[in-house]
Design an enzyme around this catalytic site. Structure first.
Site, mmCIF file in Angstrom:
data_model
loop_
_atom_site.group_PDB
_atom_site.id
_atom_site.type_symbol
_atom_site.label_atom_id
_atom_site.label_comp_id
_atom_site.label_asym_id
_atom_site.label_seq_id
_atom_site.Cartn_x
_atom_site.Cartn_y
_atom_site.Cartn_z
ATOM 1 C CE1 TYR A 1 -14.488 3.253 -6.347
ATOM 2 C CE2 TYR A 1 -16.896 2.635 -6.427
ATOM 3 C CZ TYR A 1 -15.548 2.282 -5.947
ATOM 4 O OH TYR A 1 -15.445 1.252 -4.956
ATOM 5 C CG ASP B 1 -2.218 0.823 1.232
ATOM 6 O OD1 ASP B 1 -1.971 2.091 0.902
ATOM 7 O OD2 ASP B 1 -3.154 0.090 1.249
ATOM 8 C CB ALA C 1 -24.023 6.198 4.196
HETATM 9 P P1 NAD Z 1 -9.624 2.165 1.334
HETATM 10 O O1 NAD Z 1 -9.619 3.532 0.630
HETATM 11 O O2 NAD Z 1 -9.714 1.855 2.790
HETATM 12 O O3 NAD Z 1 -8.415 1.136 0.819
HETATM 13 C C1 NAD Z 1 -7.754 1.268 -0.282
HETATM 14 C C2 NAD Z 1 -6.123 1.321 -0.192
HETATM 15 O O4 NAD Z 1 -5.812 1.502 -1.570
HETATM 16 C C3 NAD Z 1 -5.879 2.449 0.770
HETATM 17 O O5 NAD Z 1 -5.084 2.506 1.589
HETATM 18 C C4 NAD Z 1 -4.946 3.340 -0.226
HETATM 19 O O6 NAD Z 1 -3.863 3.857 0.632
HETATM 20 C C5 NAD Z 1 -4.562 2.500 -1.162
HETATM 21 N N1 NAD Z 1 -4.032 3.032 -2.404
HETATM 22 C C6 NAD Z 1 -4.477 4.143 -3.032
HETATM 23 N N2 NAD Z 1 -3.827 4.504 -4.319
HETATM 24 C C7 NAD Z 1 -2.608 3.438 -4.096
HETATM 25 C C8 NAD Z 1 -1.441 3.530 -4.815
HETATM 26 N N3 NAD Z 1 -1.401 4.358 -6.244
HETATM 27 N N4 NAD Z 1 -0.487 2.513 -4.733
HETATM 28 C C9 NAD Z 1 -0.820 1.569 -3.500
HETATM 29 N N5 NAD Z 1 -1.845 1.850 -2.668
HETATM 30 C C10 NAD Z 1 -2.910 2.649 -3.000
HETATM 31 O O7 NAD Z 1 -10.967 1.324 0.545
HETATM 32 P P2 NAD Z 1 -11.575 0.000 0.956
HETATM 33 O O8 NAD Z 1 -12.952 0.400 1.538
HETATM 34 O O9 NAD Z 1 -10.796 -0.935 1.809
HETATM 35 O O10 NAD Z 1 -11.824 -0.534 -0.461
HETATM 36 C C11 NAD Z 1 -11.007 -1.481 -0.891
HETATM 37 C C12 NAD Z 1 -11.475 -1.999 -2.387
HETATM 38 O O11 NAD Z 1 -12.857 -2.232 -2.365
HETATM 39 C C13 NAD Z 1 -11.354 -0.845 -3.453
HETATM 40 O O12 NAD Z 1 -10.929 -1.269 -4.683
HETATM 41 C C14 NAD Z 1 -12.866 -0.272 -3.250
HETATM 42 O O13 NAD Z 1 -13.228 0.487 -4.611
HETATM 43 C C15 NAD Z 1 -13.523 -1.476 -3.145
HETATM 44 N N6 NAD Z 1 -14.971 -1.293 -2.676
HETATM 45 C C16 NAD Z 1 -15.015 -0.906 -1.497
HETATM 46 C C17 NAD Z 1 -16.308 -0.736 -1.086
HETATM 47 C C18 NAD Z 1 -16.746 -0.329 0.285
HETATM 48 O O14 NAD Z 1 -17.746 -0.214 0.813
HETATM 49 N N7 NAD Z 1 -15.510 0.204 1.262
HETATM 50 C C19 NAD Z 1 -17.451 -1.064 -1.707
HETATM 51 C C20 NAD Z 1 -17.166 -1.614 -3.217
HETATM 52 C C21 NAD Z 1 -15.883 -1.435 -3.635
#
Ligand code: NAD
Length: 322
Positions: free
Chosen positions: A148, A32, A192
């Site tokens: 997105y 990360d 939310a």
């Molecule tokens: P999050 O933002 O907590 O985690 C994403 C991580 O990706 C972060 O820690 C961030 O630092 C890292 N990141 C961003 N850019 C980066 C880069 N250039 N290099 C390395 N790391 C990088 O989000 P989350 O809620 O844990 O979501 C995880 C995945 O699940 C994502 O792909 C998100 O789109 C998908 N998702 C999440 C939800 C939700 O409700 N949380 C719903 C649908 C899909």
């Protein structure tokens, strides 16, 4: 011992996933831009890398001795709740498509056994209230509500294209809104359940909490432990070229979500509508495909909120009295 690389292991779902993989006996490498914010990583090693760079994606998957990781979980994304998604779509599309292109190509060329990609129900079109559930195939003809969602749909296709071209096993999950402890709860990227929990924690009994729009939009929320179990069930499945929705069948309006949080908090809270980025009007998705693997969610919304709210209330209290 199997080796798993979790990209996005410094984030909400990735940090929980790393813990679950460790508990199953994997050797885990986390990757990360940042380490997890709220507790130490469960990963055996943690690489700070920017996956928008191709060389970083290759470094992320390069194990000592040159072997390919058995499994790669790609959760890294430029990500946030509806406010962030609407404000930052250029960054989201630019950064996440680079991350996804780099990691999937590096994994395919390395000969990774299984590759997981975290997509979203944002790939689906808006729905009217009361519409029957959409199944995974109903993502086409495509009309996501936001950029997105378009990036996720493209990244799904890119992952499956690499599965065909390189013979890599690819699994794609479309997550519903995920909530639980150790997720972002302030700063503009929170979703939310965390945002409303924070507002309820900050509001005295009998007070008002702002909600965006009329609060009648229909949503679905999945507790993080259930989602992680769903990811592992999908990864172990034989669902080649078949994205799977992972969520519950419990649908609530935003007003009902707020009422449930207030109830858990033991406060009387009124909702006050204010203008804001509301997102789609309604959601309703089939979860038959993931349930065919035997997976079932264990947490009703109320039970999950009973775990989320005390954690957020503690963060709010700690921020007030550092
Ligand atoms: P999050 O933002 O907590 O985690 C994403 C991580 O990706 C972060 O820690 C961030 O630092 C890292 N990141 C961003 N850019 C980066 C880069 N250039 N290099 C390395 N790391 C990088 O989000 P989350 O809620 O844990 O979501 C995880 C995945 O699940 C994502 O792909 C998100 O789109 C998908 N998702 C999440 C939800 C939700 O409700 N949380 C719903 C649908 C899909």
């Amino acid at each position: 011992m199997k080796t798993a690389v979790v990209c996005g292991a410094g984030g909400f779902i990735g940090s929980h996933l790393a813990r679950a993989l460790k508990a199953r006996g994997y050797r885990v490498r986390g990757v990360d831009l940042k380490k997890p914010e709220f507790s130490p990583t469960a990963a055996d090693e943690f690489l700070l890398l920017d996956l928008r760079e191709r060389a970083s994606a290759e470094a992320a998957l390069a194990l000592p001795g040159g072997a390919a990781p058995d499994e790669v979980y790609q959760l890294a994304a430029d990500m946030g709740g509806m406010g962030y998604i609407h404000a930052a779509s250029a960054d989201i599309m630019h950064d996440s498509v680079l991350i996804n292109a780099n990691v999937v190509r590096a994994a395919a060329e390395k000969g990774v056994g299984r590759y997981f990609f975290s997509s979203s129900v944002c790939v689906y079109r808006d729905m009217a209230r009361g519409e029957p559930p959409l199944s995974e195939d109903d993502a086409y003809p495509a009309r996501p509500d936001n950029d997105y969602g378009w990036e996720k749909l493209y990244a799904e296709r890119m992952a499956f294209a690499h599965a065909r071209a390189f013979g890599m096993k690819v699994r794609v999950a479309r997550f519903q809104n995920c909530y639980g402890p150790e997720g972002t709860w302030r700063g503009g990227r929170e979703k939310a359940p965390a945002a409303l929990s924070r507002k309820v924690a900050e509001t005295p009994d009998g007070g008002e909490v702002e909600i965006w729009g009329d609060g009648n939009a229909v949503r679905n929320f999945i507790y993080v432990d259930d989602l992680v179990e769903g990811i592992l069930a999908l990864m172990a499945s034989d669902l080649d070229f078949k994205p799977a929705n992972i969520g519950t069948q419990e649908y609530v309006t935003v007003r009902e979500l707020l009422a449930a949080i207030a109830d858990v908090a033991g406060k009387r809270i009124a909702a006050k509508s204010v203008p804001g980025p509301v997102g789609v009007a309604s959601r309703n998705f089939s979860t038959a495909r993931i349930e065919n693997t035997g997976w079932r969610p264990r947490f009703a919304l109320r039970d999950g909120l009973a775990r989320l709210y005390p954690w957020i209330a503690a963060q709010v209290a700690a921020a007030r009295n550092p």
